[in-house]
Scaffold this motif. Sequence first.
Motif, PDB file in Angstrom:
ATOM      1  N   ARG A  15       0.953  -1.087   0.212  1.00 24.37           N
ATOM      2  CA  ARG A  15       0.001   0.632   0.117  1.00 24.37           C
ATOM      3  C   ARG A  15       1.192   1.094  -0.015  1.00 24.37           C
ATOM      4  O   ARG A  15       1.775   1.070   0.872  1.00 24.37           O
ATOM      5  CB  ARG A  15      -0.830  -0.207   1.329  1.00 24.37           C
ATOM      6  CG  ARG A  15      -2.270  -1.273   1.176  1.00 24.37           C
ATOM      7  CD  ARG A  15      -3.009  -0.622   2.822  1.00 24.37           C
ATOM      8  NE  ARG A  15      -3.412   0.169   2.493  1.00 24.37           N
ATOM      9  CZ  ARG A  15      -3.660   1.448   3.237  1.00 24.37           C
ATOM     10  NH1 ARG A  15      -3.661   0.390   4.390  1.00 24.37           N
ATOM     11  NH2 ARG A  15      -4.711   2.431   3.231  1.00 24.37           N
ATOM     12  N   ALA A  16       0.382   2.603  -1.342  1.00 23.70           N
ATOM     13  CA  ALA A  16       1.455   3.495  -0.898  1.00 23.70           C
ATOM     14  C   ALA A  16       0.567   4.533  -1.649  1.00 23.70           C
ATOM     15  O   ALA A  16      -0.628   4.079  -1.837  1.00 23.70           O
ATOM     16  CB  ALA A  16       2.339   2.677  -1.694  1.00 23.70           C
ATOM     17  N   VAL A  17       1.185   5.739  -0.816  1.00 25.30           N
ATOM     18  CA  VAL A  17       0.515   6.787  -0.611  1.00 25.30           C
ATOM     19  C   VAL A  17      -0.590   7.439  -2.481  1.00 25.30           C
ATOM     20  O   VAL A  17      -0.483   7.650  -3.403  1.00 25.30           O
ATOM     21  CB  VAL A  17       1.157   8.461  -0.501  1.00 25.30           C
ATOM     22  CG1 VAL A  17       0.238   9.934  -0.735  1.00 25.30           C
ATOM     23  CG2 VAL A  17       1.230   7.704   1.406  1.00 25.30           C
ATOM     24  N   GLU A  71       6.800  -3.413   7.725  1.00 29.51           N
ATOM     25  CA  GLU A  71       5.829  -4.405   7.770  1.00 29.51           C
ATOM     26  C   GLU A  71       4.412  -3.330   8.955  1.00 29.51           C
ATOM     27  O   GLU A  71       4.467  -4.439   9.596  1.00 29.51           O
ATOM     28  CB  GLU A  71       6.294  -5.543   8.457  1.00 29.51           C
ATOM     29  CG  GLU A  71       8.091  -5.662   7.252  1.00 29.51           C
ATOM     30  CD  GLU A  71       8.137  -7.067   8.078  1.00 29.51           C
ATOM     31  OE1 GLU A  71       8.084  -8.598   6.888  1.00 29.51           O
ATOM     32  OE2 GLU A  71       8.356  -7.300   9.314  1.00 29.51           O
ATOM     33  N   ASP A  72       4.224  -3.304   8.902  1.00 27.46           N
ATOM     34  CA  ASP A  72       2.817  -2.202   9.762  1.00 27.46           C
ATOM     35  C   ASP A  72       1.853  -1.708   8.201  1.00 27.46           C
ATOM     36  O   ASP A  72       2.000  -1.330   6.902  1.00 27.46           O
ATOM     37  CB  ASP A  72       3.438  -0.850  10.011  1.00 27.46           C
ATOM     38  CG  ASP A  72       4.973  -1.547  10.992  1.00 27.46           C
ATOM     39  OD1 ASP A  72       4.242  -2.462  12.343  1.00 27.46           O
ATOM     40  OD2 ASP A  72       6.196  -1.322  10.858  1.00 27.46           O
ATOM     41  N   SER A  73       1.149  -1.038   9.125  1.00 29.14           N
ATOM     42  CA  SER A  73      -0.205   0.028   8.122  1.00 29.14           C
ATOM     43  C   SER A  73       0.909   0.838   7.390  1.00 29.14           C
ATOM     44  O   SER A  73       1.359   1.538   7.759  1.00 29.14           O
ATOM     45  CB  SER A  73      -1.579   0.303   8.915  1.00 29.14           C
ATOM     46  OG  SER A  73      -1.262   1.234   9.800  1.00 29.14           O
ATOM     47  N   PRO A  89       9.810   8.349   0.032  1.00 28.01           N
ATOM     48  CA  PRO A  89       8.797   7.528   0.054  1.00 28.01           C
ATOM     49  C   PRO A  89       8.592   5.701   1.140  1.00 28.01           C
ATOM     50  O   PRO A  89       9.591   5.685   1.402  1.00 28.01           O
ATOM     51  CB  PRO A  89       8.330   6.635  -1.074  1.00 28.01           C
ATOM     52  CG  PRO A  89       9.112   6.692  -1.829  1.00 28.01           C
ATOM     53  CD  PRO A  89      10.301   7.714  -1.167  1.00 28.01           C
ATOM     54  N   ALA A  90       7.381   5.861   1.994  1.00 23.25           N
ATOM     55  CA  ALA A  90       7.289   4.729   2.745  1.00 23.25           C
ATOM     56  C   ALA A  90       5.595   4.100   2.263  1.00 23.25           C
ATOM     57  O   ALA A  90       5.160   4.713   1.890  1.00 23.25           O
ATOM     58  CB  ALA A  90       7.176   5.341   3.922  1.00 23.25           C
ATOM     59  N   VAL A  91       5.880   2.736   2.209  1.00 22.43           N
ATOM     60  CA  VAL A  91       4.949   1.841   1.910  1.00 22.43           C
ATOM     61  C   VAL A  91       4.787   1.169   3.335  1.00 22.43           C
ATOM     62  O   VAL A  91       6.045   0.801   4.159  1.00 22.43           O
ATOM     63  CB  VAL A  91       5.552   1.423  -0.268  1.00 22.43           C
ATOM     64  CG1 VAL A  91       5.446   2.132  -1.139  1.00 22.43           C
ATOM     65  CG2 VAL A  91       6.391   0.798   0.223  1.00 22.43           C
ATOM     66  N   ALA A  92       3.718   0.068   2.525  1.00 25.60           N
ATOM     67  CA  ALA A  92       3.028  -0.668   3.487  1.00 25.60           C
ATOM     68  C   ALA A  92       3.152  -2.697   3.299  1.00 25.60           C
ATOM     69  O   ALA A  92       2.069  -2.481   2.092  1.00 25.60           O
ATOM     70  CB  ALA A  92       1.794  -0.071   4.266  1.00 25.60           C
ATOM     71  N   PHE A  97       1.825 -10.161   4.959  1.00 23.23           N
ATOM     72  CA  PHE A  97       3.468  -9.678   4.399  1.00 23.23           C
ATOM     73  C   PHE A  97       4.099 -10.720   3.064  1.00 23.23           C
ATOM     74  O   PHE A  97       4.626 -11.505   3.774  1.00 23.23           O
ATOM     75  CB  PHE A  97       4.391 -10.186   5.673  1.00 23.23           C
ATOM     76  CG  PHE A  97       3.928 -10.067   6.980  1.00 23.23           C
ATOM     77  CD1 PHE A  97       3.864  -7.897   7.349  1.00 23.23           C
ATOM     78  CD2 PHE A  97       2.709 -11.084   7.807  1.00 23.23           C
ATOM     79  CE1 PHE A  97       2.702  -7.984   8.616  1.00 23.23           C
ATOM     80  CE2 PHE A  97       2.496  -9.855   8.810  1.00 23.23           C
ATOM     81  CZ  PHE A  97       2.396  -8.532   8.960  1.00 23.23           C
ATOM     82  N   GLU A  98       2.902 -10.870   2.617  1.00 21.45           N
ATOM     83  CA  GLU A  98       3.299 -11.361   1.425  1.00 21.45           C
ATOM     84  C   GLU A  98       4.607 -10.886   0.788  1.00 21.45           C
ATOM     85  O   GLU A  98       5.321 -11.790   0.162  1.00 21.45           O
ATOM     86  CB  GLU A  98       2.444 -11.423   0.011  1.00 21.45           C
ATOM     87  CG  GLU A  98       2.392 -12.415  -1.066  1.00 21.45           C
ATOM     88  CD  GLU A  98       2.724 -13.720  -0.831  1.00 21.45           C
ATOM     89  OE1 GLU A  98       3.161 -14.025  -1.427  1.00 21.45           O
ATOM     90  OE2 GLU A  98       1.806 -14.038   0.391  1.00 21.45           O
TER      91      GLU A  98
END
Length: 514
Positions: A15-17, A71-73, A89-92, A97-98
Amino acid sequence: MSVLDGGRAPELSVRAVSADDASLARLVAGGAGLLLFVSEECPTSALALRRLGPLVEAWAGAGLRAVAVFEDSLEVATRTARRLGWMGPAVAVEQPFETSRRYELQSVPTAVLVDRDVTVRGTVVGWDQPALEALLGRAAELLGVPELPAPAASEPLRKPGCASKAAVDPSLWEALASAAPASGIDEMEEMFARGWTDGLPVVPPTEERVEAMLAGRDPSRSFGPVPPALGEATLARVAACAVLAGCHPSYFPVVLAAVEAALDPAFNLHGQAVTTQPAGQLVIVNGPVRDRIGLNAKMGALGPGSRANLTIGRALRLVVSLTGGGMPGRLDRSTLGQMGKVGFCLAEDEEVSPWEPLHVERGFAPEASVVTLVGCDAPLSISEHRSRTPEDLAHVLAWAASTTWSTNWWPLEEPSVFVICPEHAAMFRQAGWSKQRLRTAMFDAVRKPARELHRGETTQVVHHADPDELITKWASPEGIVFVVAGGEAGRYSAVLGPCTGMGSKIVSREVAAG
């Protein structure tokens, strides 16, 4: 071929902004990309984000684009990246945790260098400053630039990471998901799965609870590294441990004073955290804060029943085990352990005591609220109902402690703490005995000829002594410390033997107002 040994980098399922942040092709478009796998609760991940974050923009200018893969929301990832100064950038990667599994992740942080052909060209596991510098040198070669800025060589140069959530058995996550209500997984079970407990259930440290615990304090303020793994004791992290322990926000100033005392080098928390001894940390509280937050100094003072006593001691221990990595079976190598390693907090009954309180004896004003920390063994109960003179009672108390640490290990260099019950204290009050008189009487009472101490382990003092030389149990009377607490009926006092052999000192800190 293993992915991390030069295989093709798997696509990201995150998931990413921005959609660009979730694209591996976009990541390597400038010539190379760096994936930094982290998690919010891992102190080594925080270290990596804090030290690498300021370099990200310079890397991007040279063609190396870096992304933090949490490895978080996504909400936690974004907030944590901002707080720690990560400029990329930070993604989730969320449950199950595939992406972490595709990258065969075992621990975080893990840095993965990927070239323009989406091939893994190197990895660094944990925090390893020299290895990261070499990895950035490899990236510079891929990009055809002389060099890329590397993190400064400052301590710690190396630090192990934390287990990746992908390393947890997938069936566990599936079981938690199926057992949880429709709104999400069972919070208590998730805390166990994350390893955020001491073996007992904990209170999930939600953002709201942590903010309530902080009560407006700066969450980034730090007490420094917590031995043995040297995770950073920011106020936010200490507050999270206090929430996990079940503390009320009014207890937090006492928790902070205890953490500050524990991190004083004189206390030698590192030695206590990794030793094979059953060393726990006893928190003794004096002053007005005792009544203000409801600490128990009376019946059952060393046992269950008081939220303040139990959770304050537990919060300190969670800081040691979760932030400091002092978890049993890992860095904590205690052979047997003891329940004092779960949490140990005691208030002194100053109103019943015939003597000056412990904090006054240690140089603080009577009206100050003070936490005193002692590295010690489990309490040994001393039943003494027959003594009718202070001399007899002093003799019994002292000889009860003669077996602490080891029957033949005389003299002890580190202090023993005696918790004197009110009925025993009353006898010394009636006789007009001061602390020093009692201390001297107990010190003088316990002596043996060196020849009787030659079985099993002995000290160098005994080894080199003449066989007839009398050896004392303590190296000096100052090795005997008194605290008055307990119920009004029942002549049971206790002694807590020392954590010895590592030079640990008693440390006191005043509790800040608010």
